[in-house]
Write a protein that holds these residues in place. Structure first.
Motif, PDB file in Angstrom:
ATOM      1  N   GLU A 111       2.724  -2.227   2.106  1.00 34.71           N
ATOM      2  CA  GLU A 111       3.908  -1.625   1.499  1.00 34.71           C
ATOM      3  C   GLU A 111       3.716  -0.153   1.155  1.00 34.71           C
ATOM      4  O   GLU A 111       4.686   0.541   0.815  1.00 34.71           O
ATOM      5  CB  GLU A 111       4.321  -2.397   0.232  1.00 34.71           C
ATOM      6  N   TYR A 112       2.478   0.341   1.274  1.00 39.50           N
ATOM      7  CA  TYR A 112       2.189   1.704   0.845  1.00 39.50           C
ATOM      8  C   TYR A 112       2.096   2.724   1.985  1.00 39.50           C
ATOM      9  O   TYR A 112       2.210   3.924   1.740  1.00 39.50           O
ATOM     10  CB  TYR A 112       0.869   1.730   0.069  1.00 39.50           C
ATOM     11  N   ASN A 113       1.843   2.287   3.208  1.00 41.65           N
ATOM     12  CA  ASN A 113       1.576   3.262   4.275  1.00 41.65           C
ATOM     13  C   ASN A 113       2.744   3.431   5.255  1.00 41.65           C
ATOM     14  O   ASN A 113       2.549   3.667   6.431  1.00 41.65           O
ATOM     15  CB  ASN A 113       0.266   2.938   5.012  1.00 41.65           C
ATOM     16  N   SER A 151      -0.168   7.100   1.192  1.00 39.62           N
ATOM     17  CA  SER A 151      -1.381   6.324   0.919  1.00 39.62           C
ATOM     18  C   SER A 151      -2.588   6.937   1.631  1.00 39.62           C
ATOM     19  O   SER A 151      -2.443   7.803   2.499  1.00 39.62           O
ATOM     20  CB  SER A 151      -1.191   4.884   1.401  1.00 39.62           C
ATOM     21  N   ASN A 192       4.119   8.386   4.457  1.00 38.46           N
ATOM     22  CA  ASN A 192       2.873   7.693   4.121  1.00 38.46           C
ATOM     23  C   ASN A 192       2.099   8.522   3.098  1.00 38.46           C
ATOM     24  O   ASN A 192       1.427   9.493   3.444  1.00 38.46           O
ATOM     25  CB  ASN A 192       2.031   7.489   5.387  1.00 38.46           C
TER      26      ASN A 192
END
Length: 299
Positions: free
Chosen positions: A139-141, A217, A215
């Motif tokens: 869910e972060y990148n 992350s 992104n």
């Protein structure tokens, strides 16, 4: 690989199918290992992020790199699409999107068929994207986001966004996106985002509205996007360079299922550089070009 009745019904209803861990870690690593050399090339087919050196998207890797040439003929990727179309397919577009850690920019809300129609004069929506994760997607990148069922809307109005990112895109108005998300369930499933390990694969309809955020992350999110088109539905204009919209409508001839693990011979015609012909474009439809050529009239 043949799709089940339930999968065919799901695709019709939602516009996509997700196959976690479709390719093994060894198969996926073979592809990921080939990315740095492709991204290092100073060629037109490497589009970089706005104001940065990080590659946003690499086009036509299957004409340069042997591992990706084999992926382009992989039955686990090609056969499900042929199953959905009931027809042989050719490679319309081949991209390796590099949403790199801290640098990967957004992809605005859009339909792929909108671009293929407006730029390439592709007759109908009988074309599809296949996304293959080369990195784990979380869910972060910057995972892909879909509006389930939005392909049922058909082709929607779009504007040509030439400024937001380094890559021009036919994007969809925010108000329409909000309406479609609400219709699909709002906060309860109006937007979905398939996530999973490297080697996972998504098939999605060319009219399915999708996007991805930046992104921020520390993890890369490199994915391959293969756009397969029914041979009868090939593009009718060469307005974009050949490395973006391919002009060879020959049906894909699949290799054996272990083609990412064995060195089957494949043709990589652009391995030593991009030919000048790949940069030539025309706004004239193919049929008009043929008539002009047959009449001996200079184009």
């Amino acid at each position: 690989m043949q799709l089940t009745k339930a999968q065919l019904e799901q695709f019709d209803r939602e516009g996509y199918l997700f196959f976690p861990s479709h390719f093994t870690p060894q198969e996926t690593q073979t592809l990921l290992d080939a990315v740095p050399e492709l991204y290092s090339r100073r060629e037109a087919y490497n589009v970089r992020e706005k104001g940065r050196d990080a590659v946003r998207t690499n086009f036509a890797g299957h004409l340069v790199s042997e591992p990706f040439a084999r992926l382009a003929r992989h039955p686990r990727m090609v056969k499900p699409v042929e199953d959905l179309f009931g027809e042989e397919v050719y490679m319309h577009q081949f991209k390796i999107n590099g949403k790199m850690a801290f640098e990967g920019d957004v992809w605005q809300w859009h339909q792929d068929y909108g671009t293929w129609l407006n730029d390439d004069l592709m007759p109908t929506e009988r074309a599809m994207n296949v996304a293959i994760f080369l990195d784990d997607v979380n869910e972060y990148n910057g995972p892909l986001m879909f509006i389930p069922g939005s392909h049922k809307k058909g082709v929607v109005e779009a504007r040509h966004d030439l400024t937001t990112t380094s890559y021009p895109l036919w994007t969809v108005d925010d108000q329409l996106i909000a309406q479609l998300v609400e219709r699909a369930g709002g906060k309860n499933g109006g937007i979905v985002s398939p996530k999973g390990p490297a080697g996972s694969m998504i098939l999605f309809h060319s009219c399915l509205l999708h996007a991805s955020s930046s992104n921020l992350s520390p993890w890369n999110r490199v994915s391959v996007y293969l756009s397969l088109c029914a041979v009868s539905n090939h593009i009718r204009r060469f307005k974009r360079p050949e490395y973006i919209a391919h002009r060879d409508f020959t049906p894909i001839d699949c290799l054996p299922d272990d083609c990412l693990l064995k060195d089957y011979p494949v043709d990589v015609p652009w391995k030593n550089g991009l030919p000048a012909s790949a940069l030539q474009t025309s706004s004239v439809p193919i049929e008009e070009m043929k008539v002009t050529a047959d009449a001996g009239i200079p184009a």
